[in-house]
Scaffold this motif. Structure first.
Motif, PDB file in Angstrom:
ATOM      1  N   SER A 147       0.828  -1.206   0.000  1.00 46.08           N
ATOM      2  CA  SER A 147       0.000   0.000   0.000  1.00 46.08           C
ATOM      3  C   SER A 147       0.863   1.257   0.000  1.00 46.08           C
ATOM      4  O   SER A 147       0.562   2.238  -0.697  1.00 46.08           O
ATOM      5  CB  SER A 147      -0.950  -0.002   1.196  1.00 46.08           C
ATOM      6  N   ILE A 180       2.312   1.672  -3.575  1.00 45.76           N
ATOM      7  CA  ILE A 180       1.311   2.220  -4.502  1.00 45.76           C
ATOM      8  C   ILE A 180       1.178   3.726  -4.307  1.00 45.76           C
ATOM      9  O   ILE A 180       1.150   4.501  -5.269  1.00 45.76           O
ATOM     10  CB  ILE A 180      -0.036   1.517  -4.304  1.00 45.76           C
ATOM     11  N   GLU A 181       1.119   4.165  -3.054  1.00 48.61           N
ATOM     12  CA  GLU A 181       0.990   5.593  -2.761  1.00 48.61           C
ATOM     13  C   GLU A 181       2.245   6.350  -3.179  1.00 48.61           C
ATOM     14  O   GLU A 181       2.165   7.466  -3.738  1.00 48.61           O
ATOM     15  CB  GLU A 181       0.719   5.798  -1.278  1.00 48.61           C
ATOM     16  N   VAL A 194       4.406   5.579  -5.559  1.00 49.32           N
ATOM     17  CA  VAL A 194       4.460   5.653  -7.026  1.00 49.32           C
ATOM     18  C   VAL A 194       3.474   6.704  -7.521  1.00 49.32           C
ATOM     19  O   VAL A 194       3.776   7.488  -8.426  1.00 49.32           O
ATOM     20  CB  VAL A 194       4.183   4.269  -7.635  1.00 49.32           C
ATOM     21  N   ARG A 195       2.275   6.735  -6.930  1.00 49.67           N
ATOM     22  CA  ARG A 195       1.287   7.738  -7.332  1.00 49.67           C
ATOM     23  C   ARG A 195       1.806   9.153  -7.062  1.00 49.67           C
ATOM     24  O   ARG A 195       1.655  10.061  -7.883  1.00 49.67           O
ATOM     25  CB  ARG A 195      -0.019   7.505  -6.574  1.00 49.67           C
ATOM     26  N   MET A 196       2.433   9.344  -5.919  1.00 49.07           N
ATOM     27  CA  MET A 196       2.887  10.671  -5.512  1.00 49.07           C
ATOM     28  C   MET A 196       4.090  11.149  -6.308  1.00 49.07           C
ATOM     29  O   MET A 196       4.165  12.301  -6.740  1.00 49.07           O
ATOM     30  CB  MET A 196       3.233  10.656  -4.016  1.00 49.07           C
ATOM     31  N   HIS A 197       5.063  10.255  -6.557  1.00 50.96           N
ATOM     32  CA  HIS A 197       6.333  10.674  -7.152  1.00 50.96           C
ATOM     33  C   HIS A 197       6.402  10.478  -8.664  1.00 50.96           C
ATOM     34  O   HIS A 197       7.297  11.026  -9.306  1.00 50.96           O
ATOM     35  CB  HIS A 197       7.493   9.916  -6.496  1.00 50.96           C
ATOM     36  N   ASP A 198       5.474   9.675  -9.253  1.00 49.37           N
ATOM     37  CA  ASP A 198       5.477   9.408 -10.696  1.00 49.37           C
ATOM     38  C   ASP A 198       6.881   9.063 -11.177  1.00 49.37           C
ATOM     39  O   ASP A 198       7.473   9.764 -11.997  1.00 49.37           O
ATOM     40  CB  ASP A 198       4.935  10.614 -11.459  1.00 49.37           C
ATOM     41  N   THR A 236      -2.157  -0.756 -10.979  1.00 51.85           N
ATOM     42  CA  THR A 236      -2.505   0.586 -10.515  1.00 51.85           C
ATOM     43  C   THR A 236      -1.721   1.691 -11.196  1.00 51.85           C
ATOM     44  O   THR A 236      -1.983   2.873 -10.946  1.00 51.85           O
ATOM     45  CB  THR A 236      -2.254   0.708  -8.997  1.00 51.85           C
ATOM     46  N   THR A 237      -0.750   1.342 -12.050  1.00 54.62           N
ATOM     47  CA  THR A 237       0.141   2.367 -12.589  1.00 54.62           C
ATOM     48  C   THR A 237       0.678   1.961 -13.953  1.00 54.62           C
ATOM     49  O   THR A 237       0.734   0.772 -14.280  1.00 54.62           O
ATOM     50  CB  THR A 237       1.332   2.614 -11.633  1.00 54.62           C
ATOM     51  N   ASP A 238       1.065   2.958 -14.741  1.00 52.96           N
ATOM     52  CA  ASP A 238       1.766   2.708 -15.998  1.00 52.96           C
ATOM     53  C   ASP A 238       3.276   2.829 -15.845  1.00 52.96           C
ATOM     54  O   ASP A 238       4.022   2.712 -16.813  1.00 52.96           O
ATOM     55  CB  ASP A 238       1.298   3.696 -17.081  1.00 52.96           C
ATOM     56  N   ARG A 263      11.516   9.558 -12.741  1.00 55.28           N
ATOM     57  CA  ARG A 263      10.277   9.959 -13.399  1.00 55.28           C
ATOM     58  C   ARG A 263      10.156   9.457 -14.835  1.00 55.28           C
ATOM     59  O   ARG A 263      11.132   9.296 -15.511  1.00 55.28           O
ATOM     60  CB  ARG A 263      10.215  11.500 -13.395  1.00 55.28           C
TER      61      ARG A 263
END
Length: 329
Positions: A22, A25-26, A28-32, A55-57, A78
Motif C-alpha cells: 500500500s 502504490i501511494e 508511485v502515485r505521488m512521485h510518478d 494501478t500504474t503505468d 520519473r
C-alpha cells in the motif's frame, strides 16, 4: 546493503523507500517515478508486483523471491514505460534493469534506445550475396523484457529485403501506439498499429494493438491482410502470439515465412512456433541464457521445432541466413 543505497551508488535519485504494497502504490502515485524497483516478497498482498502493475503505468523491475539482491521496494525518478520489465536475481541485475528503464525514459532519446546504448548505433544488416525470397514475412513475438529487443531487431532489419513484419508484444493497454512510433523512429520500416492498418506491404511493420488478436488471413500480390478479432484472451493475454504465428503458418508460403520468439513468461508462442515449423517456415528462438525471462523461448526450443537459437546479436543474421538457405521464388 539497502536497495536504496545500491541504487544511489549507481547514480539514481531515490524518491521513496516504502516497505509495504500500500505504501509503494501511494509512493508511485505521488512521485510518478521513472521506474519502481519492487521485491516480489513485499509485505501486504500476494503477487505484489501484479497488484502494483494494475494501478500504474510506471515500469516495474521485479526482484525475484529469495534473490541475493537487497531487500525492499524503491521508487526512482520519473516518466513512462512498458509495464513489468523483468524478474531479476541479483544486485547487478537490479541495477542493470533499472538503468535500462531510466535510459529508455530519458528525452529526447527514449525512442532510440535499447538495453544500454541507443539503437542509433545499430545499422541494418546488409543482405549481401544472400538470395532472399520476394516480400518475405517476419512475425515476432515477445513479452517481458521484449520492447528493447524488438527495437533492435527492427533497426537491424535491412530495408532492401522488403520484409512484411507483424509484431505481437505483450504490454499494458494503450502503450502499443507509443511503441509503434518508437519502432518507426528507430528503423527504416514504416510501422503502424493494427488499429491504424491491416494491409501489410513490403517495407512495413504492424504492431498488434491491445484488446484484440491478429491473424494473417490473406497473402496476395505481395500484400498481407490481417484480421483483428476481439476474442477472449489466450494465455491470459490479448493480443496473443499464437494466433499470429499459427495463421502465418497457414497462409504465407513457407519459403517466405520466418517467426522469431523472444523473451517472455508463460507459453504463448510455443504452439505457434510448432505450427510454423510444421509448415516449413523458418523458426528462431532467443537464447534462453540471455532472455530476461526464458519460459517462452525455452518452451519453443523444447518442441524441437526451432531451426536456430540465437542471441540478440545473431537474430537478424539468423533470419537472413535461414531464408537464404530456404531459397526459391
Amino acid at each position: 546493503m539497502a536497495l536504496a543505497t545500491v541504487l544511489e551508488d549507481e547514480g539514481f535519485s531515490v524518491a521513496a523507500t516504502p516497505r509495504t504494497l500500500s505504501a509503494t502504490i501511494e509512493a508511485v502515485r505521488m512521485h510518478d517515478p521513472t521506474v519502481a524497483v519492487v521485491a516480489a516478497g513485499l509485505p501486504g498482498a500476494d503477487h505484489p508486483v501484479d497488484r502494483l502493475a494494475g494501478t500504474t503505468d510506471v515500469p516495474i523491475v521485479s526482484i525475484a523471491r529469495g534473490s541475493p539482491a537487497p531487500r525492499g521496494a524503491t521508487a526512482v525518478v520519473r516518466t513512462e514505460g512498458d509495464g513489468v520489465l523483468g524478474v531479476t536475481d541479483g544486485t547487478s541485475a537490479v541495477v542493470e534493469a533499472a538503468t535500462r528503464v531510466a535510459v529508455e525514459a530519458s528525452e529526447p532519446r527514449w525512442a532510440d534506445v535499447t538495453a544500454g546504448p541507443g539503437t542509433d548505433r545499430f545499422e541494418p544488416v546488409p543482405v549481401g550475396n544472400r538470395r532472399l525470397p520476394p516480400a518475405p514475412t517476419l512475425v515476432v513475438g515477445a513479452s517481458t523484457g521484449g520492447p528493447s529487443l524488438v527495437q533492435r531487431l527492427l533497426a537491424e532489419l535491412p530495408p532492401e529485403a522488403g520484409f512484411r513484419v507483424v509484431v505481437v508484444q505483450h504490454m499494458r493497454d494503450g502503450f502499443e501506439e507509443r511503441f509503434a512510433k518508437r519502432l518507426d523512429a528507430c528503423s527504416q520500416y514504416a510501422v503502424r498499429t493494427s488499429e491504424e492498418a491491416t494491409a501489410l506491404d513490403p517495407g512495413m511493420a504492424i504492431v498488434a494493438a491491445s484488446g484484440s488478436h491478429v491473424r494473417i488471413v490473406d497473402d496476395a500480390d505481395d500484400t498481407i491482410t490481417l484480421e483483428v478479432a476481439a476474442e477472449p484472451p489466450m494465455h491470459g493475454v490479448r493480443p496473443a502470439i499464437d494466433p499470429a504465428f499459427s495463421s502465418a503458418a497457414r497462409v504465407v508460403a513457407p519459403h517466405r515465412l520466418s517467426a522469431v520468439l523472444l523473451t517472455g513468461m508463460g507459453a504463448d508462442g510455443v504452439e505457434g512456433i510448432r505450427a510454423v515449423g510444421k509448415a516449413g517456415g523458418l523458426t528462431v528462438a532467443q537464447d534462453p541464457e540471455e532472455a530476461t525471462v526464458d519460459s517462452m523461448p525455452g518452451g519453443a526450443i523444447a518442441t524441437g521445432a526451432v531451426d536456430a537459437v540465437a542471441t540478440v546479436d545473431e537474430i537478424v543474421e539468423s533470419v537472413l541466413d535461414g531464408l537464404d538457405r530456404s531459397g526459391g521464388d
